[in-house]
Motif scaffolding. Structure first.
Motif, mmCIF file in Angstrom:
data_model
loop_
_atom_site.group_PDB
_atom_site.id
_atom_site.type_symbol
_atom_site.label_atom_id
_atom_site.label_comp_id
_atom_site.label_asym_id
_atom_site.label_seq_id
_atom_site.Cartn_x
_atom_site.Cartn_y
_atom_site.Cartn_z
ATOM 1 N N ALA A 12 0.063 -0.624 4.321
ATOM 2 C CA ALA A 12 -1.171 0.130 4.096
ATOM 3 C C ALA A 12 -2.074 0.090 5.331
ATOM 4 C CB ALA A 12 -1.915 -0.423 2.884
ATOM 5 N N ARG A 13 -2.050 -0.998 6.060
ATOM 6 C CA ARG A 13 -2.863 -1.140 7.276
ATOM 7 C C ARG A 13 -2.245 -0.450 8.492
ATOM 8 N NH1 ARG A 13 -7.631 -4.124 7.694
ATOM 9 N NH2 ARG A 13 -6.861 -4.502 9.770
ATOM 10 N N LEU A 43 3.833 -8.461 -1.527
ATOM 11 C CA LEU A 43 2.387 -8.208 -1.505
ATOM 12 C C LEU A 43 1.885 -8.133 -0.067
ATOM 13 C CD1 LEU A 43 1.350 -10.621 -4.393
ATOM 14 C CD2 LEU A 43 1.631 -8.131 -4.502
ATOM 15 N N LEU A 44 2.347 -9.057 0.769
ATOM 16 C CA LEU A 44 1.991 -9.012 2.189
ATOM 17 C C LEU A 44 2.570 -7.769 2.862
ATOM 18 C CD1 LEU A 44 2.482 -12.745 3.218
ATOM 19 C CD2 LEU A 44 0.327 -11.505 2.931
ATOM 20 N N TRP A 93 8.166 1.338 1.952
ATOM 21 C CA TRP A 93 7.361 1.305 0.726
ATOM 22 C C TRP A 93 8.260 1.237 -0.509
ATOM 23 C CZ3 TRP A 93 2.658 0.082 -0.537
ATOM 24 C CH2 TRP A 93 1.612 0.214 0.378
ATOM 25 N N MET A 125 3.245 -4.841 1.482
ATOM 26 C CA MET A 125 2.483 -3.657 1.078
ATOM 27 C C MET A 125 1.120 -3.612 1.778
ATOM 28 S SD MET A 125 3.309 -3.507 -2.942
ATOM 29 C CE MET A 125 4.761 -2.667 -3.542
ATOM 30 N N TRP A 126 0.495 -4.764 1.903
ATOM 31 C CA TRP A 126 -0.780 -4.823 2.622
ATOM 32 C C TRP A 126 -0.585 -4.371 4.068
ATOM 33 C CZ3 TRP A 126 -1.738 -8.011 6.856
ATOM 34 C CH2 TRP A 126 -3.050 -7.994 7.333
ATOM 35 N N TRP A 127 0.458 -4.876 4.697
ATOM 36 C CA TRP A 127 0.716 -4.539 6.089
ATOM 37 C C TRP A 127 1.035 -3.050 6.254
ATOM 38 C CZ3 TRP A 127 4.927 -3.097 9.207
ATOM 39 C CH2 TRP A 127 4.711 -3.261 10.579
#
Length: 145
Positions: free
Chosen positions: A134-135, A127-128, A81, A130-132
């Motif tokens: 978070a998932r 961005l990808l 992160w 951070m999305w990953w």
């Protein structure tokens, strides 16, 4: 334990699908940024020390992010992160400055004009990432789900 009893299930492999692709792209970008910064610094550091230092910093960020995405501990999750957040901040700041104050960067960096020299991958990748992240948060046992 008898042959009929099952052992605890193995943790799900989070390094699959999009995660595997994300890690591969980070690895390729780490190699590309490292090679670029090494050549820039070795050949003409005095021509653009800020730009070449930023390219080297980007290389370190991509290397650490790649490692952090592969590791399974809570510590590495936080490192991922941090490095990916720093990467996004760097792309936005350097990208904006390279447009607003182009004289500041005599030569391009990995993050110049939002990573245009790398098909804008440096802008989209965090961005990808951070999305990953978070998932796939860290589970209570310390490994990512």
């Amino acid at each position: 334990m008898t042959d009929f009893q099952s052992e605890a299930p193995a943790p799900a492999n989070r390094v699959s699908g999009i995660g595997r692709l994300l890690i591969a792209v980070y690895g390729v970008l780490a190699l590309a940024a490292t090679g670029r910064s090494f050549v820039q610094i070795a050949r003409a550091f005095n021509e653009a020390p800020l730009a070449y230092s930023l390219s080297a910093l980007a290389a370190v960020v991509y290397i650490v992010a790649t490692i952090a995405l592969v590791k399974r501990s809570a510590l590495w999750y936080r490192v991922a992160w941090g490095t990916i957040g720093f990467e996004l901040l760097g792309v936005l700041v350097v990208g904006t400055l390279s447009l607003v104050v182009p004289g500041l960067f005599q030569h391009a960096t990995v993050w110049s004009i939002y990573g245009s020299g790398y098909l804008f991958i440096p802008l989209v990748l965090p961005l990808l990432g951070m999305w990953w992240l978070a998932r796939h948060p860290v589970s209570p046992a310390g490994s990512r789900a």
